[in-house]
Design a protein around this motif. Structure first.
Motif, PDB file in Angstrom:
ATOM      1  N   VAL A 190       2.327 -13.354  -1.812  1.00  0.00           N
ATOM      2  CA  VAL A 190       3.609 -13.115  -0.551  1.00  0.00           C
ATOM      3  C   VAL A 190       4.794 -14.261  -0.879  1.00  0.00           C
ATOM      4  CG1 VAL A 190       1.382 -11.755  -0.143  1.00  0.00           C
ATOM      5  CG2 VAL A 190       1.514 -14.085   0.238  1.00  0.00           C
ATOM      6  N   ASP A 191       5.033 -13.532   0.557  1.00  0.00           N
ATOM      7  CA  ASP A 191       6.192 -14.752   0.756  1.00  0.00           C
ATOM      8  C   ASP A 191       5.074 -16.175   1.132  1.00  0.00           C
ATOM      9  OD1 ASP A 191       8.385 -13.469  -0.585  1.00  0.00           O
ATOM     10  OD2 ASP A 191       8.648 -12.476   1.911  1.00  0.00           O
ATOM     11  N   THR A 215       5.264  -3.727   1.145  1.00  0.00           N
ATOM     12  CA  THR A 215       4.123  -4.291   2.015  1.00  0.00           C
ATOM     13  C   THR A 215       3.808  -5.488   2.679  1.00  0.00           C
ATOM     14  OG1 THR A 215       3.045  -2.305   0.158  1.00  0.00           O
ATOM     15  CG2 THR A 215       1.769  -3.518   1.942  1.00  0.00           C
ATOM     16  N   ASP A 216       4.095  -5.081   3.963  1.00  0.00           N
ATOM     17  CA  ASP A 216       3.610  -6.114   4.150  1.00  0.00           C
ATOM     18  C   ASP A 216       1.626  -6.456   4.615  1.00  0.00           C
ATOM     19  OD1 ASP A 216       5.873  -6.385   5.955  1.00  0.00           O
ATOM     20  OD2 ASP A 216       5.514  -4.866   7.408  1.00  0.00           O
ATOM     21  N   TYR A 217       1.608  -7.671   4.888  1.00  0.00           N
ATOM     22  CA  TYR A 217       0.459  -9.159   4.717  1.00  0.00           C
ATOM     23  C   TYR A 217       0.040  -9.109   5.901  1.00  0.00           C
ATOM     24  CZ  TYR A 217      -0.596  -7.590   0.007  1.00  0.00           C
ATOM     25  OH  TYR A 217      -0.534  -6.577  -1.087  1.00  0.00           O
ATOM     26  N   ARG A 218      -1.327  -9.529   6.728  1.00  0.00           N
ATOM     27  CA  ARG A 218      -1.877 -10.661   7.395  1.00  0.00           C
ATOM     28  C   ARG A 218      -2.256 -11.923   6.882  1.00  0.00           C
ATOM     29  NH1 ARG A 218      -0.139 -11.947  12.505  1.00  0.00           N
ATOM     30  NH2 ARG A 218      -1.076 -12.569  13.616  1.00  0.00           N
ATOM     31  N   TYR A 235      -1.540  -0.282  10.253  1.00  0.00           N
ATOM     32  CA  TYR A 235      -0.009   0.543  10.866  1.00  0.00           C
ATOM     33  C   TYR A 235      -0.115   2.422   9.954  1.00  0.00           C
ATOM     34  CZ  TYR A 235       2.829  -3.357   9.931  1.00  0.00           C
ATOM     35  OH  TYR A 235       3.805  -4.890  10.036  1.00  0.00           O
ATOM     36  N   THR A 275       2.786 -12.506   9.501  1.00  0.00           N
ATOM     37  CA  THR A 275       2.260 -11.562   8.858  1.00  0.00           C
ATOM     38  C   THR A 275       3.505 -11.618   7.576  1.00  0.00           C
ATOM     39  OG1 THR A 275       1.706 -10.285  10.787  1.00  0.00           O
ATOM     40  CG2 THR A 275       3.713  -8.930   9.045  1.00  0.00           C
ATOM     41  N   ALA A 276       3.355 -11.748   6.352  1.00  0.00           N
ATOM     42  CA  ALA A 276       4.335 -11.702   5.307  1.00  0.00           C
ATOM     43  C   ALA A 276       4.688 -10.673   4.541  1.00  0.00           C
ATOM     44  CB  ALA A 276       3.904 -13.037   4.854  1.00  0.00           C
ATOM     45  N   ARG A 277       5.911 -10.877   3.847  1.00  0.00           N
ATOM     46  CA  ARG A 277       6.073  -9.718   2.825  1.00  0.00           C
ATOM     47  C   ARG A 277       5.948  -9.860   1.193  1.00  0.00           C
ATOM     48  NH1 ARG A 277       8.927  -4.932   3.485  1.00  0.00           N
ATOM     49  NH2 ARG A 277       9.551  -5.758   5.256  1.00  0.00           N
ATOM     50  N   THR A 320      -1.124  -1.646   6.081  1.00  0.00           N
ATOM     51  CA  THR A 320      -1.691  -0.547   5.260  1.00  0.00           C
ATOM     52  C   THR A 320      -2.623   0.594   6.332  1.00  0.00           C
ATOM     53  OG1 THR A 320      -0.537  -1.417   2.814  1.00  0.00           O
ATOM     54  CG2 THR A 320      -1.179   1.263   3.360  1.00  0.00           C
TER      55      THR A 320
END
Length: 477
Positions: free
Chosen positions: A101-102, A130-133, A156, A121-123, A153
């Protein structure tokens, strides 16, 4: 161009306002509910990440040294669909498990030790978008930080499903509110429609006998009662006007018939060349003159009585009633020298129209002189606001008393005497406008002084024995 809301019918405005109000309420509740659920889901995910972020520092160091930590996106078996990566002070990261993740500035600050923890939150870097917490925490005894991330996922998806449900429920509520608004508008405006129909019927047919059924005690019921009162007043006014016209026509018919008969006799005498005896011709001319005088008096009384002037609308002022009565006595004495008029007047000041009050007193005196027998007297007195006019005529019987102030009413014994039957009616209206009262009764019943019968009229007006130092600008009656 969209029509303004004020240009729409009242029924449309009511249901639009009802639907709009419900729509705003539903939208506000749905928005608040969505954000509360989102915060709750994110909070639960953050709590789960916090429990899973406690990683042994020796395990992290061993993993990095053994080569199991790679800067590339190398997927390892990940049964929990989680990501664990290490971040150093320079911002470089290597993945232990999951998807890379970023790395944010907050993560680097945790690795440098300037920040105790970072949650954001990162991509993901796998290209799926997909976004990640992400939860980043320092590793004790090292110069790196460990990042634990879970995909959003499912969160959302749950939020999208919730938004769809809220939209469906809200839309259904708005439609139901619009339908309820239409029903309420119809039910609430049904009395208004009924009132409108009655008003249109009255305007079309001029039928003032129509009444609106009144139910309840709300604003519509009050409006209906007010409309019924208004139409009743209008009907009464129309009836009074018709009665006045009928009475005036009846009273005018007698002098006009007499005038026509006398003038026909004079014209026929001139056309046939047969001259009337001088005495008869003089009598005819005197009769014509008397009838014309009676017509003039009747027309003047009708004009005075038909003048729609509410109390206080004329030139009102502080009036010395004793002076007004004195002038009226002098006027009557000049034109009826054969009937003495005695006066005892004490000062009394009232608020009213001087001309109207003097005319009312003159009418009382003329009426008393007219019914006084030959050799009789008329007695006038003013004391403490009570003006009394007494004659020694035949008087008024008990069954005639209720009608003496009615328009055109004349007692059977007075029908041969001159007059229109409007004098006392004018007096009653003038006194009522000045805030007083007038009454008529047999002199014996009134306890009047002097011998003989007759009638006494008592006119009472509120006032004072001395003029006010600062006269009011409005009548105080």
């Amino acid at each position: 161009m969209r029509p303004r809301l004020s240009a729409l019918p009242l029924r449309s405005r009511l249901w639009l306002l009802a639907a709009g109000t419900v729509a705003l309420a539903v939208a506000a509740c749905a928005t608040a509910c969505w954000f509360l659920v989102r915060a709750q889901l994110i909070g639960s995910l953050d709590e789960s990440l916090s429990k899973n972020s406690r990683v042994d520092s020796s395990f992290i160091v061993g993993t990095v040294r053994s080569g199991q930590c790679s800067p590339a996106d190398q997927r390892a078996p990940n049964p929990f669909d989680a990501t664990v990566q290490v971040v150093d002070r320079s911002g470089k990261s290597c993945v232990i498990v999951g998807t890379r993740v970023d790395v944010s500035a907050a993560d680097v600050a945790v690795a440098k030790g300037t920040r105790p923890e970072a949650v954001h939150t990162a991509r993901g870097k796998d290209g799926s978008g997909t976004d990640y917490r992400v939860l980043t925490s320092p590793v004790e005894g090292t110069d790196v930080a460990v990042t634990v991330a879970r995909p959003l996922t499912e969160t959302y998806r749950s939020l999208r499903n919730l938004a769809l449900i809220l939209a469906l429920v809200g839309g259904t509520g708005v439609l139901a509110a619009a339908g309820a608004g239409v029903a309420l508008a119809r039910a609430g405006l049904r009395p208004v429609d009924r009132l409108t129909g009655v008003v249109e019927h009255v305007a079309r047919t001029e039928d003032l006998a129509v009444r609106i059924p009144v139910e309840g005690d709300d604003e519509i019921a009050r409006l209906s009662r007010s409309f019924n009162s208004m139409t009743a007043a209008l009907a009464s006014s129309r009836e009074l006007q018709q009665q006045l016209i009928a009475d005036a026509g009846h009273e005018l018919r007698t002098p006009l018939t007499s005038l026509r008969t006398n003038i026909d006799l004079l014209v026929r005498s001139d056309e046939t060349g047969r001259s009337l005896p001088p005495e008869d011709r003089r009598a005819l001319l005197e009769s014509v003159t008397a009838q014309l005088t009676e017509l003039g008096a009747l027309v003047g009384d009708l004009q005075e009585l038909s003048r729609e002037a509410p109390p206080g609308s004329g030139p009102v002022a502080v009036v010395a009633l004793h002076e007004v009565a004195g002038r009226a006595v002098e006027r009557v004495r000049l034109r009826s020298s054969d009937i003495p008029v005695s006066a005892r007047l004490t000062p009394w000041y009232v608020w009213g129209e001087p001309t109207a009050l003097e005319r009312a007193v003159v009418n009382l005196l003329d009426n008393a002189v007219k019914f006084s027998p030959e050799g009789g007297t008329v007695e006038v007195s003013l004391s403490e606001g009570a003006l009394r006019v007494r004659d020694h005529g035949p008087g008024v019987t008990d069954d005639e008393l209720p009608y003496v102030f009615d328009r055109f009413w004349r007692s059977p014994s007075a029908r041969s005497l001159p007059g229109s039957g409007l004098g006392l009616s004018i007096v009653a209206r003038t006194v009522a406008q000045a805030g007083g009262e007038v009454s008529l009764e047999p002199a014996a019943a009134a306890g009047a002084e002097g011998e003989g019968g007759g009638t006494e009229v008592v006119l009472r007006l509120p006032g004072a024995a001395e003029p006010p130092a600062n006269p009011p600008t409005e009548p105080t009656v």
